[in-house]
Design an enzyme around this catalytic site. Structure first.
Site, PDB file in Angstrom:
ATOM      1  N   HIS A   1       0.868  -1.199   0.077  1.00 30.79           N
ATOM      2  CA  HIS A   1       0.139   0.003  -0.094  1.00 30.79           C
ATOM      3  C   HIS A   1       0.880   1.324   0.140  1.00 30.79           C
ATOM      4  O   HIS A   1       2.071   1.190   0.644  1.00 30.79           O
ATOM      5  CB  HIS A   1      -0.877  -0.132   1.168  1.00 30.79           C
ATOM      6  CG  HIS A   1      -1.796   0.791   1.326  1.00 30.79           C
ATOM      7  ND1 HIS A   1      -1.676   2.217   1.778  1.00 30.79           N
ATOM      8  CD2 HIS A   1      -3.311   0.813   1.230  1.00 30.79           C
ATOM      9  CE1 HIS A   1      -2.935   2.874   1.814  1.00 30.79           C
ATOM     10  NE2 HIS A   1      -4.027   2.087   1.455  1.00 30.79           N
TER      11      HIS A   1
ATOM     12  N   ASP B   1       3.080  -4.907   7.873  1.00 31.97           N
ATOM     13  CA  ASP B   1       1.596  -4.116   7.792  1.00 31.97           C
ATOM     14  C   ASP B   1       0.513  -5.036   7.979  1.00 31.97           C
ATOM     15  O   ASP B   1       0.410  -5.714   7.076  1.00 31.97           O
ATOM     16  CB  ASP B   1       1.756  -3.268   6.398  1.00 31.97           C
ATOM     17  CG  ASP B   1       0.430  -2.764   6.146  1.00 31.97           C
ATOM     18  OD1 ASP B   1      -0.585  -2.986   6.928  1.00 31.97           O
ATOM     19  OD2 ASP B   1       0.306  -2.155   5.017  1.00 31.97           O
TER      20      ASP B   1
ATOM     21  N   GLN C   1      -4.901  -5.277   6.756  1.00 35.06           N
ATOM     22  CA  GLN C   1      -5.789  -6.270   6.464  1.00 35.06           C
ATOM     23  C   GLN C   1      -5.564  -7.431   7.232  1.00 35.06           C
ATOM     24  O   GLN C   1      -6.694  -8.370   7.193  1.00 35.06           O
ATOM     25  CB  GLN C   1      -5.472  -6.511   4.927  1.00 35.06           C
ATOM     26  CG  GLN C   1      -5.650  -5.373   4.016  1.00 35.06           C
ATOM     27  CD  GLN C   1      -7.226  -4.711   4.152  1.00 35.06           C
ATOM     28  OE1 GLN C   1      -8.071  -5.362   4.242  1.00 35.06           O
ATOM     29  NE2 GLN C   1      -7.182  -3.488   3.705  1.00 35.06           N
TER      30      GLN C   1
ATOM     31  N   LYS D   1     -10.336  -1.003  10.275  1.00 37.52           N
ATOM     32  CA  LYS D   1     -10.376  -2.077   9.541  1.00 37.52           C
ATOM     33  C   LYS D   1     -10.908  -3.366  10.334  1.00 37.52           C
ATOM     34  O   LYS D   1     -10.689  -4.333   9.705  1.00 37.52           O
ATOM     35  CB  LYS D   1      -9.177  -2.238   8.650  1.00 37.52           C
ATOM     36  CG  LYS D   1      -8.864  -1.161   7.729  1.00 37.52           C
ATOM     37  CD  LYS D   1      -7.761  -1.335   6.877  1.00 37.52           C
ATOM     38  CE  LYS D   1      -7.136  -0.148   5.979  1.00 37.52           C
ATOM     39  NZ  LYS D   1      -8.101   0.479   4.992  1.00 37.52           N
TER      40      LYS D   1
ATOM     41  N   CYS E   1      -4.820   2.458  -3.848  1.00 34.31           N
ATOM     42  CA  CYS E   1      -3.667   3.034  -3.030  1.00 34.31           C
ATOM     43  C   CYS E   1      -2.213   2.074  -3.291  1.00 34.31           C
ATOM     44  O   CYS E   1      -1.671   1.787  -2.455  1.00 34.31           O
ATOM     45  CB  CYS E   1      -3.420   3.459  -1.561  1.00 34.31           C
ATOM     46  SG  CYS E   1      -4.806   4.751  -1.222  1.00 34.31           S
TER      47      CYS E   1
END
Lengths: 409, 160
Positions: free
Chosen positions: A126, A203, A206, A229, A367
């Site tokens: 991202h 990261d 998600q 999220k 993104c």
């Protein structure tokens, strides 16, 4: 399919699922990779904080401040357990995954990276896990290396191994890709990086809703994610960092709460984790995040994982019946994220036509412009599902897509 | 979504946006390609969705648009809008082009009711439903902003 997961009951917890879209059509919410809906439990706790327990934290000697502080700090413990971190010192509240990455780049990066040192990222990152490292490059002269991805949208691990070397100081990699759905082998990525002597940031924006994150099992150095999220409020996120690393890092922002004493000659910084939490934090947001973690803990991971796997398989099968639909991202390990192109119909036209049928999807580059470039496309249409979505919604989605094709016939 | 006219049912809203004219111009855009010679040219870009086009004009000494073309890539709304714009502008004076820009802008922002107010939009009124889709207004107006940029001698126009 595991029928133990009672999606009908789960859906009752999410009032937003009953929302109406354009022309009062019922909404099918397939934009969960952008943000998720919030269960009543999160909404209620945030609401009651503002109604009955509003106060600033850490400094007040009055009752309300003590209550708010206790709730805020109890969320830190919830996050620690959620991630299986060793210590509360390792849990920093931020305003989201993006700020968490920026914190590491600005604090760790500026202190420890020099000209010629290498940062490895991947082609599926991202923008929030690309740009902070480019900014660090501007400042320090470090070098950015990029691991390519295959036609299936999987990380090319052989290439990753080739890039690792004595100059590698940091690896920043996504757990689950927001535009491809690919689930990366995080544990292996970290192990290889550690062998080369690099620290690793994951990261998990998600990933935290896809599978349990165990920072000790992973041996991760830094893990970032956002509250919104994972069924929590917007404007709150987490940075996990190994205590030894966080101790060695200078503060990211200066202000109240991150100090022990201030004099014009010398200021003494606060201990972890407060050293990295300057200013009044998002108190209600953090408390809401605690409720989101409680909510996720009330579900069975095994059931959620089975159920989402069924959604992925069912959706993949349904979409494969649509002529000229090209799925972007077909990794073996995948989250229920369907990113696709359809004939030569522009993603924004697909998005608008589906919106008219009540489907909320995302269209564009998500993104992740390097991913679009890799597949030679300007944009995709993306349906990203959560555990409150259903097979029936997917079936209606396939019908709606066929209608889109009709319009452009 | 409120609709004061009371006529817009489910099917009609979208039909107003994706009318046959728009679908057809998307498939077979008119005046599509490079224009040589040209006196004015600008690049238009919508970074949000990646719509990207060039508008070229050939304007004679009397200020009449002799030829106009567009090149680029975008969604059906932006391509059809560019195509219909080139048809509307050919043979017009610069002042008339500016006036049309203003009328078109007002139309898609619902500042004008084309059925009641006198205007020069003609076929361009197929875009009168765009205001219902605020995220798509920029698609419809990109070519027009680019054209205006070319008249104003700007090189690049961005809708962001």
């Amino acid at each position: 399919m595991n029928m133990a997961f009672d999606v009908k009951r789960i859906r009752e917890d999410f009032p937003n699922l009953a929302a109406q879209g354009r022309d009062a059509k019922p909404i099918v919410y397939f934009d969960n990779a952008a943000t998720t809906f919030k269960p009543c439990q999160v909404i209620a706790l945030t609401h009651s904080h503002y109604c009955h327990r509003t106060a600033n934290i850490h400094r007040g000697v009055h009752y309300l401040s003590e209550v708010a502080t206790a709730e805020y700090e109890s969320t830190r413990e919830k996050v620690r357990r959620f991630l299986n971190a060793r210590s509360l010192s390792e849990i920093i509240f931020t305003k989201g995954a993006t700020e968490s990455i920026n914190l590491v780049a600005a604090s760790y990066g500026r202190k420890f990276l020099k000209s010629g040192d290498e940062v490895i990222i991947s082609q599926m990152e991202h923008h929030s896990n690309i740009v902070p490292w480019q900014m660090l490059r501007e400042e320090t002269g470090c070098v950015l290396r990029v691991v390519p991805i295959s036609d299936a949208g999987e990380l090319m691990l052989d290439e990753y191994r080739k890039l690792l070397g004595p100059r590698t100081k940091l690896v920043a990699m996504v757990h689950v890709s927001n535009s491809l759905g690919t689930v990366n082998p995080v544990k292996d990525i970290i192990k290889e990086a550690h062998s080369a002597g690099a620290v690793v940031l994951i990261d998990a924006a998600q990933g935290v809703t896809h599978e349990p994150v165990d920072v000790q099992l992973w041996d991760a150095d830094f893990v970032v994610f956002s509250g919104h999220k994972m069924f929590g409020p917007t404007g709150v996120g987490v940075l996990y960092g190994k205590e030894r690393l966080l101790e060695s890092m200078p503060p990211y922002q200066g202000g109240g709460d991150m100090i022990l004493s201030v004099d014009f000659d010398k200021t003494i910084y606060n201990r972890l984790p407060h050293k990295f939490e300057a200013g009044t934090p998002n108190v209600a947001g953090v408390i809401g995040l605690g409720a989101a973690i409680d909510y996720m803990n009330s579900l069975s991971w095994a059931e959620v994982i089975d159920y989402k796997k069924d959604l992925l398989q069912h959706g993949t099968k349904l979409l494969s019946t649509i002529p000229d639909l090209r799925m972007i991202g077909s990794a073996t390990e995948k989250a229920p994220i369907f990113s696709f192109t359809l004939r030569d119909i522009h993603a924004h036209d697909i998005g608008t036509l589906l919106d008219r049928e009540g489907f909320a999807i995302r269209t564009g580059h998500h993104c992740t412009q390097p991913v679009m470039k890799r597949f030679g496309i300007p944009a995709t249409s993306r349906a990203s599902l959560a555990f409150y979505n259903t097979r029936e919604e997917l079936e209606a989605f396939a019908v709606a897509l066929k209608k889109v094709v009709e319009v452009f016939k | 979504m409120t609709d004061t006219s009371g006529t817009a049912g489910h099917g009609r809203d979208i039909d107003e946006l994706y009318q046959q004219v728009i679908i057809e111009h998307n498939r077979h855009p008119r005046n599509f390609g490079a224009l040589e010679p040209h006196t004015h040219r600008a690049e238009g870009y919508n970074p949000l969705c990646g719509d990207h086009l060039f508008v070229s004009l050939n304007i004679d000494e009397q200020g009449t648009i002799q030829a106009v073309s567009f090149e680029g890539d975008g969604c059906a709304i932006s391509k059809a809008s560019a195509s219909l714009m080139t048809m509307a502008l050919k043979g017009k004076k610069i002042e008339e082009a500016r006036m049309l820009f203003d009328e078109f802008r007002r139309l898609i922002l619902k500042e004008m009711d084309a059925a009641r107010e006198p205007n020069h939009l003609g076929k361009l009124t197929v875009f009168s439903g765009v205001w219902k889709y605020p995220s798509r207004v920029k698609c419809a107006i990109l070519a027009w902003h680019t054209m205006k940029g070319a008249l104003d001698n700007a090189k690049t126009v961005s809708t962001e």
